[in-house]
Design a protein around this motif. Structure first.
Motif, short mmCIF file in Angstrom:
data_model
loop_
_atom_site.label_atom_id
_atom_site.label_comp_id
_atom_site.label_asym_id
_atom_site.label_seq_id
_atom_site.Cartn_x
_atom_site.Cartn_y
_atom_site.Cartn_z
N PRO A 98 0.82 -1.20 0.00
CA PRO A 98 0.00 0.00 0.00
C PRO A 98 0.86 1.26 0.00
CG PRO A 98 -0.84 -1.58 1.59
CD PRO A 98 0.46 -2.13 1.07
N LEU B 8 -5.76 -4.55 -7.55
CA LEU B 8 -5.86 -3.10 -7.39
C LEU B 8 -6.13 -2.64 -5.95
CD1 LEU B 8 -6.27 -0.17 -8.49
CD2 LEU B 8 -8.64 -0.82 -8.99
N ILE B 9 -7.14 -3.21 -5.32
CA ILE B 9 -7.61 -2.67 -4.03
C ILE B 9 -6.54 -2.74 -2.93
CG2 ILE B 9 -9.41 -2.81 -2.24
CD1 ILE B 9 -10.39 -1.73 -4.94
N GLN C 87 -3.62 -1.99 -3.09
CA GLN C 87 -2.69 -0.87 -3.25
C GLN C 87 -3.20 0.43 -2.64
OE1 GLN C 87 -0.79 -0.55 -7.23
NE2 GLN C 87 -2.02 -2.33 -7.75
N LEU C 88 -4.46 0.46 -2.25
CA LEU C 88 -5.02 1.67 -1.65
C LEU C 88 -4.76 1.66 -0.15
CD1 LEU C 88 -8.41 1.72 -3.62
CD2 LEU C 88 -6.29 2.95 -4.17
N CYS D 117 -6.40 -6.76 2.15
CA CYS D 117 -6.34 -5.30 2.04
C CYS D 117 -6.10 -4.65 3.39
CB CYS D 117 -7.65 -4.74 1.48
SG CYS D 117 -7.99 -5.23 -0.19
N ALA E 115 -4.15 2.46 -9.42
CA ALA E 115 -4.13 2.92 -8.02
C ALA E 115 -3.43 4.28 -7.89
CB ALA E 115 -3.48 1.88 -7.12
N LEU F 4 -5.24 7.76 -6.55
CA LEU F 4 -4.70 8.53 -5.42
C LEU F 4 -4.36 9.96 -5.83
CD1 LEU F 4 -2.48 5.76 -3.77
CD2 LEU F 4 -4.62 6.69 -2.91
#
Length: 347
Positions: A149, A178-179, A181-182, A212, A340, A344
């Motif tokens: 992340p 993807l998720i 990385q948030l 996540c 991502a 951001l």
């Protein structure tokens, strides 16, 4: 489509093999070239018949569907549609997606009735979609490890109050990349429509939550929409938003509208987001067949919001993003590995 899709049907039930063959034969663009009663027989027939697509039961003797998928992934990957009952094979179906299955159809529980034919149109459409998937892109996504992340962006004047995403075929694998990385302290909520059969979205949300730093949940009705929470729309109901008199926004789950091709629909989610959040919405349309999201993207754009579409080079099926792009509604076309950072940057 102008070519005939060659399908191998794999199921240990002779009745289901017969019914699936009958369903698929209703399309002039699909030919069932063979049937197999277990994974071992299917392996031999894949070599012999070179099918374009498999329909696959998961629980079978000798070699089950999961073992077959894992073996084919190493030998000769074939786009595969899982055909199973969620209550019996939910977790196994998610394992199958991780092993390379491209989609799944919920098998009716009352198998020995005409009800089994209710899934005919869905099965035909998903077989057609599977026949055009990019296995190369799917393998890339599955073989990739998402970066750790990122540190949250330094927020000056925040441009976005909500991120909404629409995704279908290839979606579970793409979101699993993807998720994560948030960052955990993401300053906005995220809401996702992922086309999945009833019975799988909660399982998928739970699985995504495990990998996540953000909190990922299946959306419930009337719950406040909070930063740092990812809401996955439940299969069978549309996800909408309502702003309360005190300014807070809560979720609304509804069966209406009834005339959408999908429930939940990306169009419905995006339209509601535009109506409640106005210009402070980022809509992201990713891999999937069809055009769900195009009308919704138009709503977001007309409210002054922003639309990202996934680049063809990383899509498993370049359908939904293509429809948005060709309608002139995409502000940025972004490969999956850069999505991502791009999200951001909008915060």
């Amino acid at each position: 489509m102008d070519r005939v899709v060659r399908v191998l049907v794999v199921d240990d039930s002779a009745y289901i093999r017969k019914v699936v063959k009958k369903m698929l034969s209703r399309s002039p663009f699909i030919e069932v070239v063979g049937t197999a009663r277990d994974g071992q027989e299917a392996l031999e027939l894949v070599e012999q018949l070179q099918p374009d697509v498999l329909t696959l039961d998961l629980i079978m003797p000798n070699m089950d569907g999961l073992e077959l998928l894992q073996t084919l992934r190493l030998r000769r990957p074939v786009p595969t549609i899982i055909l199973s009952i969620a209550s019996e094979t939910g977790e196994m179906a998610l394992e199958a997606l991780a092993a390379g299955a491209v989609d799944f159809v919920q098998k009716p529980t009352a198998l020995a009735t005409e009800k089994v034919f209710d899934i005919t149109e869905e099965l035909i459409q998903k077989v057609k979609a599977a026949s055009v998937v990019s296995l190369t892109n799917l393998q890339k996504v599955m073989g990739s490890v998402a970066p750790a992340p990122m540190a949250p962006s330094v927020i000056g004047s925040k441009k976005v109050d909500l991120v909404v995403m629409g995704i279908s075929t290839g979606g579970p694998q793409a979101l699993s990349f993807l998720i994560p990385q948030l960052p955990a302290d993401l300053s906005v909520p995220v809401a996702i429509v992922l086309h999945m059969p009833v019975g799988y979205t909660e399982l998928y949300a739970n699985r995504l939550n495990e990998i996540c730093s953000l909190k990922v949940v299946e959306a419930k009705d009337g719950v406040p929409v909070c930063p740092g929470v990812v809401l996955v729309a439940p299969a069978g109901r549309h996800l909408k938003f309502v702003r309360q008199p005190d300014g807070t926004v809560v979720t609304l789950l509804e069966a209406r509208p009834f005339d959408t091709l999908h429930r939940p629909s990306v169009d419905v989610l995006f339209q509601s987001a535009a109506e409640v959040y106005g210009e402070r919405v980022l809509g992201v349309v990713m891999t999937g067949m069809g055009s769900d999201g195009k009308q919704g993207a138009a709503w977001i754009k007309s409210a002054g919001g922003t639309i990202f579409t996934e680049a063809e080079e990383t899509c498993v099926v370049y359908g939904m993003p293509r429809s948005v792009f060709e309608a002139g509604l995409s502000d940025q076309v972004i490969p999956l590995e850069q999505m991502a950072p791009a999200i951001l940057d909008m915060l």
